[in-house]
Design a protein around this motif. Structure first.
Motif, mmCIF file in Angstrom:
data_model
loop_
_atom_site.group_PDB
_atom_site.id
_atom_site.type_symbol
_atom_site.label_atom_id
_atom_site.label_comp_id
_atom_site.label_asym_id
_atom_site.label_seq_id
_atom_site.Cartn_x
_atom_site.Cartn_y
_atom_site.Cartn_z
ATOM 1 N N VAL A 206 -3.114 30.954 8.554
ATOM 2 C CA VAL A 206 -2.034 30.054 8.110
ATOM 3 C C VAL A 206 -2.576 29.089 7.055
ATOM 4 C CG1 VAL A 206 -0.430 28.237 8.824
ATOM 5 C CG2 VAL A 206 -0.730 30.260 10.267
ATOM 6 N N ILE A 207 -3.798 28.594 7.267
ATOM 7 C CA ILE A 207 -4.371 27.669 6.267
ATOM 8 C C ILE A 207 -4.570 28.409 4.940
ATOM 9 C CG2 ILE A 207 -6.361 26.228 5.662
ATOM 10 C CD1 ILE A 207 -6.592 25.468 8.593
ATOM 11 N N ARG A 208 -5.065 29.649 5.014
ATOM 12 C CA ARG A 208 -5.259 30.404 3.763
ATOM 13 C C ARG A 208 -3.918 30.653 3.073
ATOM 14 N NH1 ARG A 208 -9.152 33.538 6.864
ATOM 15 N NH2 ARG A 208 -11.204 32.695 6.369
ATOM 16 N N SER A 209 -2.879 30.872 3.846
ATOM 17 C CA SER A 209 -1.573 31.178 3.233
ATOM 18 C C SER A 209 -1.033 29.993 2.440
ATOM 19 C CB SER A 209 -0.564 31.627 4.298
ATOM 20 O OG SER A 209 -0.094 30.508 5.031
ATOM 21 N N LEU A 210 -1.538 28.783 2.736
ATOM 22 C CA LEU A 210 -1.063 27.601 2.009
ATOM 23 C C LEU A 210 -1.476 27.630 0.539
ATOM 24 C CD1 LEU A 210 -1.920 24.846 4.663
ATOM 25 C CD2 LEU A 210 0.288 25.919 4.264
ATOM 26 N N PHE A 211 -2.541 28.389 0.247
ATOM 27 C CA PHE A 211 -3.013 28.473 -1.143
ATOM 28 C C PHE A 211 -2.104 29.362 -2.004
ATOM 29 C CE2 PHE A 211 -6.888 27.320 1.104
ATOM 30 C CZ PHE A 211 -7.523 26.455 0.231
ATOM 31 N N ASN A 212 -1.343 30.235 -1.340
ATOM 32 C CA ASN A 212 -0.640 31.296 -2.072
ATOM 33 C C ASN A 212 0.649 30.847 -2.737
ATOM 34 O OD1 ASN A 212 -2.604 32.955 -1.059
ATOM 35 N ND2 ASN A 212 -1.332 33.752 0.612
ATOM 36 N N HIS A 213 0.813 31.300 -3.971
ATOM 37 C CA HIS A 213 2.123 31.189 -4.623
ATOM 38 C C HIS A 213 2.205 32.302 -5.655
ATOM 39 C CE1 HIS A 213 5.750 29.757 -6.505
ATOM 40 N NE2 HIS A 213 5.866 28.857 -5.541
ATOM 41 N N VAL A 214 3.315 33.010 -5.677
ATOM 42 C CA VAL A 214 3.470 34.140 -6.581
ATOM 43 C C VAL A 214 3.319 33.698 -8.045
ATOM 44 C CG1 VAL A 214 6.004 33.929 -6.618
ATOM 45 C CG2 VAL A 214 4.949 36.142 -7.106
ATOM 46 N N LEU A 215 3.745 32.480 -8.361
ATOM 47 C CA LEU A 215 3.648 32.018 -9.755
ATOM 48 C C LEU A 215 2.223 31.647 -10.132
ATOM 49 C CD1 LEU A 215 6.940 29.927 -10.105
ATOM 50 C CD2 LEU A 215 6.475 32.263 -10.896
ATOM 51 N N THR A 216 1.409 31.263 -9.138
ATOM 52 C CA THR A 216 -0.020 31.021 -9.411
ATOM 53 C C THR A 216 -0.680 32.353 -9.793
ATOM 54 O OG1 THR A 216 0.005 29.230 -7.805
ATOM 55 C CG2 THR A 216 -2.160 30.061 -8.438
ATOM 56 N N ASP A 217 -0.395 33.397 -8.981
ATOM 57 C CA ASP A 217 -0.974 34.732 -9.264
ATOM 58 C C ASP A 217 -0.504 35.243 -10.626
ATOM 59 O OD1 ASP A 217 -2.043 34.525 -6.768
ATOM 60 O OD2 ASP A 217 -0.568 35.830 -5.794
ATOM 61 N N LYS A 218 0.796 35.076 -10.874
ATOM 62 C CA LYS A 218 1.356 35.551 -12.151
ATOM 63 C C LYS A 218 0.737 34.777 -13.317
ATOM 64 C CE LYS A 218 5.840 36.524 -14.158
ATOM 65 N NZ LYS A 218 7.236 36.106 -14.218
ATOM 66 N N GLY A 219 0.571 33.475 -13.129
ATOM 67 C CA GLY A 219 -0.009 32.632 -14.184
ATOM 68 C C GLY A 219 -1.441 33.043 -14.505
ATOM 69 N N ILE A 220 -2.232 33.310 -13.466
ATOM 70 C CA ILE A 220 -3.627 33.720 -13.675
ATOM 71 C C ILE A 220 -3.662 35.044 -14.438
ATOM 72 C CG2 ILE A 220 -5.707 34.563 -12.490
ATOM 73 C CD1 ILE A 220 -5.138 32.449 -10.304
ATOM 74 N N ALA A 221 -2.813 35.990 -14.006
ATOM 75 C CA ALA A 221 -2.795 37.313 -14.649
ATOM 76 C C ALA A 221 -2.443 37.169 -16.130
ATOM 77 C CB ALA A 221 -1.805 38.224 -13.931
ATOM 78 N N GLY A 222 -1.450 36.322 -16.427
ATOM 79 C CA GLY A 222 -1.019 36.128 -17.816
ATOM 80 C C GLY A 222 -2.118 35.498 -18.663
ATOM 81 N N PHE A 223 -2.754 34.470 -18.137
ATOM 82 C CA PHE A 223 -3.822 33.795 -18.897
ATOM 83 C C PHE A 223 -4.995 34.737 -19.135
ATOM 84 C CE2 PHE A 223 -2.430 29.384 -17.159
ATOM 85 C CZ PHE A 223 -1.564 29.217 -18.231
#
Ligand code: E4P
Length: 217
Positions: free
Chosen positions: A188-205
């Protein structure tokens, strides 16, 4: 709000402690069983991984034996917090231990009246189990709101430690209500880090960085 991790898995604890967000650890007999480790050994190791309180639970049901077990457990390290169940004997033990300066976490709290009793017994922490409350058709977070209101009405120093946390919404609501601490499983603590837009942003950059043909250093 302080973050405790609810596990006896030292690998998970060490990894989360390295992020700097861990303020303590909670264990219980079921988590010790899951770890497959010796209770004393694993508790000692956990106490060395974090500076904050590490809850270790007594298993006796009567006050004199609880005191004997607590005495063994509190010698493990200065940051051991003795966990006792919310029973008459548990609260007698809580009163005695906190009067001696030992931290106590009163666990298995399922009502605001029980939380009131724990505070009056001088508990360092009270652990209302929101997930198990929800599982049984009650409203776990409404319980936290009631306890917050009561503790604030009387300025009790007992910290509300939201336990049996099952998902990120429990964490968010705990913080909005003003709980002092929440304890959650590593997942549950690890899941707090997740956001689809964070992943998408990293991929784009990264895709655009590749196109520059540059390197750092
Ligand atoms: C808290 O101290 C308990 O160990 C824990 O949160 C219980 O959670 P569970 O209902 O998922 O077993």
């Amino acid at each position: 709000m302080k973050f405790f991790v609810d596990t006896a898995d030292t690998k998970d604890i060490a990894e989360l402690a390295a992020t700097g967000l861990l303020d303590g650890v909670t264990t219980n007999p079921s988590l010790i069983h899951k770890s497959g480790r010796d209770f004393m050994d694993v508790t000692k190791e956990i106490c060395g991984l974090v500076d904050g309180p590490v809850s270790a639970e007594v298993v006796a049901l009567d006050h004199p034996t609880m005191m004997k077990e607590a005495d063994i457990l509190r010698k493990i390290a200065d940051n051991v917090c003795i966990k006792v169940p919310l029973t008459i004997d548990g609260l007698k033990t809580c009163k005695a231990l906190t009067s001696e300066g030992t931290m106590v976490n009163v666990t298995l709290c399922f009502s605001a009246n029980q939380a009131l009793l724990a505070a009056k017994a001088g508990a360092t922490f009270v652990s209302p189990f929101v997930g198990r409350h929800d599982d049984n058709g009650f409203d776990g977070m409404a319980l936290i709101e009631d306890i917050r209101l009561i503790y604030d009405n009387y300025d009790f120093g007992t910290e509300i430690l939201v336990a049996s946390v099952r998902h990120p919404i429990h964490v968010l609501q705990s913080a909005k209500i003003g709980a002092d601490v929440m304890t959650a499983p590593p997942a549950v603590i690890r899941s707090l880090f997740n956001h689809v837009l964070t992943d998408k942003g990293i991929a784009g950059f990264l895709a655009d960085w590749e196109k520059t043909g540059q390197k750092i250093g």
